[in-house]
Write a protein that holds these residues in place. Structure first.
Motif, PDB file in Angstrom:
ATOM      1  N   LYS A  32       0.844  -1.204   0.000  1.00  0.00           N
ATOM      2  CA  LYS A  32       0.000   0.000   0.000  1.00  0.00           C
ATOM      3  C   LYS A  32       0.875   1.248   0.000  1.00  0.00           C
ATOM      4  N   TYR A  33       1.949   1.226   0.767  1.00  0.00           N
ATOM      5  CA  TYR A  33       2.868   2.358   0.845  1.00  0.00           C
ATOM      6  C   TYR A  33       3.479   2.643  -0.523  1.00  0.00           C
ATOM      7  N   GLN A  34       3.947   1.591  -1.194  1.00  0.00           N
ATOM      8  CA  GLN A  34       4.563   1.751  -2.511  1.00  0.00           C
ATOM      9  C   GLN A  34       3.543   2.226  -3.538  1.00  0.00           C
ATOM     10  N   GLU A  35       2.318   1.703  -3.451  1.00  0.00           N
ATOM     11  CA  GLU A  35       1.270   2.151  -4.359  1.00  0.00           C
ATOM     12  C   GLU A  35       1.004   3.641  -4.185  1.00  0.00           C
ATOM     13  N   GLY A  36       1.035   4.118  -2.937  1.00  0.00           N
ATOM     14  CA  GLY A  36       0.848   5.540  -2.675  1.00  0.00           C
ATOM     15  C   GLY A  36       1.945   6.380  -3.288  1.00  0.00           C
ATOM     16  N   ILE A  37       3.177   5.909  -3.191  1.00  0.00           N
ATOM     17  CA  ILE A  37       4.312   6.629  -3.768  1.00  0.00           C
ATOM     18  C   ILE A  37       4.164   6.727  -5.282  1.00  0.00           C
ATOM     19  N   VAL A  38       3.827   5.621  -5.927  1.00  0.00           N
ATOM     20  CA  VAL A  38       3.665   5.606  -7.379  1.00  0.00           C
ATOM     21  C   VAL A  38       2.505   6.516  -7.791  1.00  0.00           C
ATOM     22  N   ARG A  39       1.380   6.453  -7.067  1.00  0.00           N
ATOM     23  CA  ARG A  39       0.216   7.278  -7.388  1.00  0.00           C
ATOM     24  C   ARG A  39       0.564   8.765  -7.283  1.00  0.00           C
ATOM     25  N   ARG A  40       1.247   9.158  -6.210  1.00  0.00           N
ATOM     26  CA  ARG A  40       1.612  10.573  -6.036  1.00  0.00           C
ATOM     27  C   ARG A  40       2.623  11.026  -7.094  1.00  0.00           C
ATOM     28  N   TYR A  41       3.509  10.119  -7.509  1.00  0.00           N
ATOM     29  CA  TYR A  41       4.478  10.449  -8.559  1.00  0.00           C
ATOM     30  C   TYR A  41       3.746  10.889  -9.822  1.00  0.00           C
ATOM     31  N   TYR A  42       2.740  10.137 -10.218  1.00  0.00           N
ATOM     32  CA  TYR A  42       2.008  10.466 -11.440  1.00  0.00           C
ATOM     33  C   TYR A  42       1.028  11.612 -11.234  1.00  0.00           C
ATOM     34  N   GLU A  43       0.512  11.793 -10.032  1.00  0.00           N
ATOM     35  CA  GLU A  43      -0.382  12.917  -9.756  1.00  0.00           C
ATOM     36  C   GLU A  43       0.338  14.255  -9.901  1.00  0.00           C
ATOM     37  N   HIS A  44       1.617  14.275  -9.574  1.00  0.00           N
ATOM     38  CA  HIS A  44       2.381  15.521  -9.576  1.00  0.00           C
ATOM     39  C   HIS A  44       3.284  15.669 -10.795  1.00  0.00           C
ATOM     40  N   ALA A  45       2.998  14.935 -11.853  1.00  0.00           N
ATOM     41  CA  ALA A  45       3.822  15.003 -13.065  1.00  0.00           C
ATOM     42  C   ALA A  45       3.813  16.403 -13.657  1.00  0.00           C
ATOM     43  N   ASP A  46       2.653  17.069 -13.632  1.00  0.00           N
ATOM     44  CA  ASP A  46       2.565  18.407 -14.210  1.00  0.00           C
ATOM     45  C   ASP A  46       3.413  19.414 -13.437  1.00  0.00           C
ATOM     46  N   SER A  47       3.481  19.287 -12.126  1.00  0.00           N
ATOM     47  CA  SER A  47       4.299  20.227 -11.353  1.00  0.00           C
ATOM     48  C   SER A  47       5.793  19.964 -11.569  1.00  0.00           C
ATOM     49  N   ARG A  48       6.171  18.692 -11.816  1.00  0.00           N
ATOM     50  CA  ARG A  48       7.577  18.405 -12.111  1.00  0.00           C
ATOM     51  C   ARG A  48       7.982  19.032 -13.435  1.00  0.00           C
ATOM     52  N   VAL A  49       7.100  18.965 -14.428  1.00  0.00           N
ATOM     53  CA  VAL A  49       7.391  19.558 -15.732  1.00  0.00           C
ATOM     54  C   VAL A  49       7.504  21.077 -15.592  1.00  0.00           C
ATOM     55  N   ALA A  50       6.574  21.686 -14.840  1.00  0.00           N
ATOM     56  CA  ALA A  50       6.606  23.138 -14.648  1.00  0.00           C
ATOM     57  C   ALA A  50       7.888  23.564 -13.926  1.00  0.00           C
ATOM     58  N   THR A  51       8.283  22.812 -12.920  1.00  0.00           N
ATOM     59  CA  THR A  51       9.507  23.139 -12.182  1.00  0.00           C
ATOM     60  C   THR A  51      10.733  23.044 -13.083  1.00  0.00           C
ATOM     61  N   THR A  52      10.793  22.007 -13.898  1.00  0.00           N
ATOM     62  CA  THR A  52      11.925  21.850 -14.819  1.00  0.00           C
ATOM     63  C   THR A  52      11.980  23.011 -15.804  1.00  0.00           C
ATOM     64  N   LEU A  53      10.823  23.395 -16.327  1.00  0.00           N
ATOM     65  CA  LEU A  53      10.787  24.524 -17.263  1.00  0.00           C
ATOM     66  C   LEU A  53      11.191  25.827 -16.581  1.00  0.00           C
ATOM     67  N   GLN A  54      10.793  26.026 -15.337  1.00  0.00           N
ATOM     68  CA  GLN A  54      11.188  27.228 -14.602  1.00  0.00           C
ATOM     69  C   GLN A  54      12.694  27.258 -14.389  1.00  0.00           C
ATOM     70  N   GLU A  55      13.291  26.099 -14.117  1.00  0.00           N
ATOM     71  CA  GLU A  55      14.748  26.034 -13.955  1.00  0.00           C
ATOM     72  C   GLU A  55      15.454  26.349 -15.275  1.00  0.00           C
ATOM     73  N   ILE A  56      14.919  25.830 -16.375  1.00  0.00           N
ATOM     74  CA  ILE A  56      15.508  26.114 -17.688  1.00  0.00           C
ATOM     75  C   ILE A  56      15.424  27.606 -17.980  1.00  0.00           C
ATOM     76  N   LEU A  57      14.284  28.225 -17.659  1.00  0.00           N
ATOM     77  CA  LEU A  57      14.115  29.660 -17.890  1.00  0.00           C
ATOM     78  C   LEU A  57      15.129  30.467 -17.078  1.00  0.00           C
ATOM     79  N   SER A  58      15.333  30.082 -15.828  1.00  0.00           N
ATOM     80  CA  SER A  58      16.324  30.774 -14.999  1.00  0.00           C
ATOM     81  C   SER A  58      17.716  30.648 -15.583  1.00  0.00           C
TER      82      SER A  58
END
Length: 116
Positions: A32-58
């Motif tokens: 259950k713990y691992q399933e939660g980690i995997v689920r949250r990883y995919y839930e926050h995919a959009d914020s990871r992309v936005a963060t990467t783009l913000q770093e590239i812009l900087s």
């Protein structure tokens, strides 16, 4: 005739040698713990992309020469991953317009939470 060692399941392997399986590909049984980690990883995919783009812009603001060209290429690649409108992306990257890129990234990042 000697039996084929790979196809003979009754073959005993010497001590210290084990037949390795292909990992978890056939049946991924996660806790259950691992399933939660995997689920949250995919839930926050959009914020990871936005963060990467913000770093590239900087980095683009500070970069010079060939490094700047590489960063523009990375920005175009990440914007494609984000699924943003190709026409806007192409225009910003072709013109190397940092402000337009910033506006695009703000659209992807969405509304910012205010700190208390």
């Amino acid at each position: 005739m000697r039996p084929d060692s790979e196809s003979d399941p009754a073959r005993v392997l010497p001590v210290g040698r084990r037949r390795l399986s292909s990992g978890m590909a056939k049946g991924q049984h996660l806790s259950k713990y691992q399933e939660g980690i995997v689920r949250r990883y995919y839930e926050h995919a959009d914020s990871r992309v936005a963060t990467t783009l913000q770093e590239i812009l900087s980095d683009l603001y500070l970069a010079e020469g060939k490094q700047k060209d590489k960063l523009w290429a990375r920005a175009a690649e990440w914007l494609a991953k984000a699924g943003f409108e190709p026409a806007k992306v192409e225009r910003a990257v072709k013109d190397k317009d940092i402000q337009a890129l910033g506006r695009i990234i703000n659209e992807i990042a969405g509304p910012q939470k205010k700190a208390r």
